[in-house]
Design a protein around this motif. Structure first.
Motif, PDB file in Angstrom:
ATOM      1  N   ALA A 249       0.812  -1.218   0.000  1.00  0.00           N
ATOM      2  CA  ALA A 249       0.000   0.000   0.000  1.00  0.00           C
ATOM      3  C   ALA A 249       0.843   1.265   0.000  1.00  0.00           C
ATOM      4  N   GLY A 250       1.981   1.216   0.655  1.00  0.00           N
ATOM      5  CA  GLY A 250       2.791   2.425   0.762  1.00  0.00           C
ATOM      6  C   GLY A 250       3.433   2.862  -0.537  1.00  0.00           C
ATOM      7  N   ALA A 251       3.517   1.965  -1.524  1.00  0.00           N
ATOM      8  CA  ALA A 251       4.167   2.298  -2.797  1.00  0.00           C
ATOM      9  C   ALA A 251       3.206   2.293  -3.969  1.00  0.00           C
ATOM     10  N   MET A 252       2.017   1.710  -3.818  1.00  0.00           N
ATOM     11  CA  MET A 252       1.135   1.499  -4.955  1.00  0.00           C
ATOM     12  C   MET A 252       0.509   2.799  -5.454  1.00  0.00           C
ATOM     13  N   THR A 253       0.738   3.099  -6.726  1.00  0.00           N
ATOM     14  CA  THR A 253       0.148   4.273  -7.362  1.00  0.00           C
ATOM     15  C   THR A 253      -0.918   3.900  -8.386  1.00  0.00           C
ATOM     16  N   ARG A 254      -0.899   2.637  -8.851  1.00  0.00           N
ATOM     17  CA  ARG A 254      -1.896   2.197  -9.827  1.00  0.00           C
ATOM     18  C   ARG A 254      -2.430   0.823  -9.444  1.00  0.00           C
ATOM     19  N   PHE A 282      -6.927   4.352 -10.521  1.00  0.00           N
ATOM     20  CA  PHE A 282      -7.712   3.179 -10.136  1.00  0.00           C
ATOM     21  C   PHE A 282      -8.642   2.805 -11.274  1.00  0.00           C
ATOM     22  N   GLU A 283      -8.575   1.525 -11.712  1.00  0.00           N
ATOM     23  CA  GLU A 283      -9.430   1.002 -12.771  1.00  0.00           C
ATOM     24  C   GLU A 283     -10.148  -0.238 -12.250  1.00  0.00           C
ATOM     25  N   LEU A 284     -11.448  -0.281 -12.463  1.00  0.00           N
ATOM     26  CA  LEU A 284     -12.227  -1.445 -12.064  1.00  0.00           C
ATOM     27  C   LEU A 284     -13.251  -1.755 -13.140  1.00  0.00           C
ATOM     28  N   ASN A 285     -13.241  -2.989 -13.608  1.00  0.00           N
ATOM     29  CA  ASN A 285     -14.213  -3.445 -14.598  1.00  0.00           C
ATOM     30  C   ASN A 285     -14.708  -4.823 -14.176  1.00  0.00           C
ATOM     31  N   SER A 286     -15.935  -4.864 -13.657  1.00  0.00           N
ATOM     32  CA  SER A 286     -16.497  -6.142 -13.214  1.00  0.00           C
ATOM     33  C   SER A 286     -17.528  -6.665 -14.207  1.00  0.00           C
ATOM     34  N   GLY A 287     -17.455  -6.177 -15.452  1.00  0.00           N
ATOM     35  CA  GLY A 287     -18.337  -6.678 -16.499  1.00  0.00           C
ATOM     36  C   GLY A 287     -19.666  -5.946 -16.548  1.00  0.00           C
ATOM     37  N   ASP A 288     -20.435  -6.257 -17.596  1.00  0.00           N
ATOM     38  CA  ASP A 288     -21.731  -5.598 -17.811  1.00  0.00           C
ATOM     39  C   ASP A 288     -22.904  -6.413 -17.280  1.00  0.00           C
ATOM     40  N   PRO A 309      -8.638   9.005  -1.032  1.00  0.00           N
ATOM     41  CA  PRO A 309      -8.894  10.322  -1.650  1.00  0.00           C
ATOM     42  C   PRO A 309      -7.780  10.808  -2.563  1.00  0.00           C
ATOM     43  N   SER A 310      -6.659  10.066  -2.663  1.00  0.00           N
ATOM     44  CA  SER A 310      -5.547  10.505  -3.514  1.00  0.00           C
ATOM     45  C   SER A 310      -5.784  10.204  -4.984  1.00  0.00           C
ATOM     46  N   ILE A 311      -6.838   9.471  -5.319  1.00  0.00           N
ATOM     47  CA  ILE A 311      -7.097   9.057  -6.708  1.00  0.00           C
ATOM     48  C   ILE A 311      -7.332  10.271  -7.606  1.00  0.00           C
ATOM     49  N   GLU A 312      -6.601  10.311  -8.729  1.00  0.00           N
ATOM     50  CA  GLU A 312      -6.775  11.375  -9.717  1.00  0.00           C
ATOM     51  C   GLU A 312      -7.332  10.848 -11.036  1.00  0.00           C
ATOM     52  N   MET A 313      -7.070   9.586 -11.344  1.00  0.00           N
ATOM     53  CA  MET A 313      -7.584   8.966 -12.577  1.00  0.00           C
ATOM     54  C   MET A 313      -8.466   7.786 -12.184  1.00  0.00           C
ATOM     55  N   LEU A 314      -9.707   7.769 -12.709  1.00  0.00           N
ATOM     56  CA  LEU A 314     -10.681   6.775 -12.281  1.00  0.00           C
ATOM     57  C   LEU A 314     -11.388   6.178 -13.489  1.00  0.00           C
ATOM     58  N   LEU A 336      -9.635  14.380  -8.156  1.00  0.00           N
ATOM     59  CA  LEU A 336     -10.039  13.737  -9.403  1.00  0.00           C
ATOM     60  C   LEU A 336      -9.852  14.663 -10.603  1.00  0.00           C
ATOM     61  N   CYS A 337      -9.171  14.146 -11.629  1.00  0.00           N
ATOM     62  CA  CYS A 337      -8.929  14.918 -12.858  1.00  0.00           C
ATOM     63  C   CYS A 337      -9.493  14.235 -14.099  1.00  0.00           C
ATOM     64  N   ILE A 338      -9.405  12.900 -14.155  1.00  0.00           N
ATOM     65  CA  ILE A 338      -9.813  12.148 -15.339  1.00  0.00           C
ATOM     66  C   ILE A 338     -10.723  11.007 -14.900  1.00  0.00           C
ATOM     67  N   ILE A 339     -11.866  10.856 -15.575  1.00  0.00           N
ATOM     68  CA  ILE A 339     -12.812   9.814 -15.221  1.00  0.00           C
ATOM     69  C   ILE A 339     -13.435   9.212 -16.474  1.00  0.00           C
ATOM     70  N   ASP A 340     -13.551   7.891 -16.472  1.00  0.00           N
ATOM     71  CA  ASP A 340     -14.202   7.132 -17.547  1.00  0.00           C
ATOM     72  C   ASP A 340     -15.133   6.141 -16.857  1.00  0.00           C
ATOM     73  N   ALA A 341     -16.451   6.325 -17.030  1.00  0.00           N
ATOM     74  CA  ALA A 341     -17.395   5.492 -16.293  1.00  0.00           C
ATOM     75  C   ALA A 341     -18.774   5.564 -16.925  1.00  0.00           C
ATOM     76  N   HIS A 342     -19.673   4.780 -16.372  1.00  0.00           N
ATOM     77  CA  HIS A 342     -21.082   4.823 -16.741  1.00  0.00           C
ATOM     78  C   HIS A 342     -21.605   6.241 -16.490  1.00  0.00           C
TER      79      HIS A 342
END
Length: 519
Positions: A249-254, A282-288, A309-314, A336-342
């Protein structure tokens, strides 16, 4: 022998290649054992014939695509191995004997490395569902132990980028299992026996009899986890995987969980427990398919986002969102700066704006595949207009499903012409949108003049008053070849005439030369 006589290794590499290349595989391997020079020159050819590639330009990178056992042994015992920093491995077999053999070979290879930058493991389903009668099926408890130990070994070597693909079918095989032992080296290759492997090292190394150094203690250095495998969240691996994430956790950025299709209850056990203070992407895709207890509950994803709360790309897909989008009580993701979602999720997260939030730098509205109501785009577009009304904003519209697109576009064109209601002003209020990307999953091509959606494109793009750049993604031809665009020349000219501020048009993210349009 006089010292001034030329030897085989004194020949130009071009001649050496012509001498070595016609040899059979066993002869090449034998030649690689004769001297250090030939070892580095001939062994890559032997490895390539066994589906292992080490490119001259990238000597620290090895790619193994369904490698042979002989190739794995040769790589493991070679002097090339100690220079490796990027390892990619993929296989397609479901046979337990071979799976366990390869896992052990990879672990021995990793043990020789002083450090590791990136490690990729991939298992793709066999093209045939028929299992040979003599094929052993994996004992999944043992497989879980062996596989987790392999990944732990990679992480103990300071691996910074970990990628895991597939393996899901291994947990769906028959329960008819038998105990397995590690296989010896194949007897048909006598020159690759254990004794021969030790001799290969003895030619070049004075430390042949020294045991391999123990792996250092795990340290939180892995910055990127790309997981495209539901296998890791199987009950036999989930707790290990969860603790592995938390240990780094201390090093993970993606963190990317892409194509991970598991039950809502499993997501509930994982997401609310993760705290990754440095997480940026952070990217999450659990299907449609959000039925039968699948998909991520909105409450669980909200808990996860509030804990990180540090997430900038979602990037989010497969979120279960009620028909009536709930209101956030408190702002979320201030960076948050960039988001791709429903689109309903985008509306949910942007409707709770706070003064300290950063301006958005990119938003993509993505429809799910299959039947989809594109009127849901309107709610998100309205929220975007209210959230970011000053800075220039790249916008993406991802039309995963063709059904309903024509009606949605026609509605906006008609309503804008009639200036009716808030829907009519929805796109007109997006004056901050300067860049627009059209994703159409290859079902639409620009040179199809008979396609009704293509015919509406110029009028639709004209609704974006500040549009300076438009990109047509997922087209079946290359923008670098203008001849491929000859069929849509009239379309491009009409777009340019109706969008006076438009400066560039891209196809598949590559700019096209507009000079041939004579505009």
């Amino acid at each position: 022998m006089p010292s001034n006589l030329a030897t085989l290794t004194d020949l130009p590499h071009e001649l050496l290649t012509q001498i070595i290349y016609p040899l059979d595989t066993e002869s090449i391997y034998t030649l690689a054992k004769t001297s250090k020079t030939l070892h580095f020159f001939a062994l890559p050819l032997f490895l390539s014939r066994n589906n292992i590639s080490i490119r001259t330009q990238l000597p620290e990178h090895v790619s193994m695509s369904f490698p042979s056992k002989e190739g794995l042994i040769a790589l493991e015992t070679s002097l090339l191995a100690t220079n490796l920093r990027n390892i990619q491995y993929s296989c397609a077999t479901d046979d337990a004997d071979r799976l366990f053999y390869d896992i052990r070979a990879l672990r021995r290879l990793l043990a020789r490395l002083p450090s590791l930058h990136a490690f990729t493991w991939a298992h793709y389903p066999s093209s045939s569902n028929v299992v040979a009668p003599n094929d052993a099926k994996p004992d999944m408890q043992r497989w879980s132990t062996e596989f987790s130990t392999l990944v732990d070994t990679a992480l103990q070597k300071s691996c910074q980028n970990l990628s895991i693909f597939g393996g899901d079918t291994l947990f769906k095989l028959s329960s008819d299992q038998r105990n397995l032992q590690e296989l010896p080296a194949p007897k048909s290759w006598k020159f690759l026996s254990y004794t021969a492997r030790r001799k290969v090292l003895s030619i070049f190394s004075k430390t042949e009899n020294q045991p391999l150094p123990p792996c250092p203690s795990p340290t939180p250095q892995c910055a990127s986890f790309y997981i495209a495998s539901s296998m890791l969240l199987h009950p036999q691996l989930r707790r290990w995987f969860q603790s592995t994430l938390q240990a780094n956790a201390g090093a993970m950025t993606r963190l990317a969980l892409n194509g991970v299709v598991i039950s809502s209850s499993t997501w509930h056990q994982l997401l609310p427990t993760l705290s990754l203070p440095e997480l940026y992407n952070f990217e999450l895709n659990s299907g449609d398919q959000l039925v039968n207890g699948m998909g991520v509950a909105l409450n669980d994803i909200e808990t996860f986002l509030r804990r990180n709360p540090s997430i900038e790309m979602l990037t989010l897909f497969g979120i279960i969102i009620p028909d009536t989008t709930p209101q956030l009580r408190k702002p979320i993701l201030p960076k948050l700066c960039i988001i791709d979602a429903h689109p309903k999720f985008i509306a949910w997260i942007l409707c709770c704006k706070a003064p300290q939030f950063r301006p958005l730098r990119g938003v993509t509205l993505s429809a799910k595949s299959g039947e989809f109501d594109y009127d849901q785009f309107d709610e998100a577009l309205t929220a975007i207009a209210l959230y970011s009304c000053t800075n220039a904003l790249p916008l993406g519209l991802n039309f995963s499903s063709k059904t309903g697109v024509h009606e949605w576009i026609q509605k906006h064109i008609s309503n804008c012409a009639a200036a009716q209601g808030s829907i009519g002003r929805c796109i007109g209020n997006l004056a901050m949108v300067t860049d627009l990307t059209f994703h159409t999953k290859f079902w639409m091509t620009l040179d199809d003049g008979n396609e009704p959606i293509v015919q509406l494109l110029p009028q639709f793009l004209a609704l974006f008053s500040s549009l300076e750049r438009v990109n047509f993604a997922e087209q079946p031809f290359s923008a670098r070849q203008p001849i491929d665009l000859k069929g849509c020349k009239d379309l491009l000219k009409k777009i340019m005439s109706l969008c006076p501020r438009l400066k560039s048009v891209l196809v598949n993210y590559s700019p096209i030369d507009l000079t041939y349009l004579d505009v």
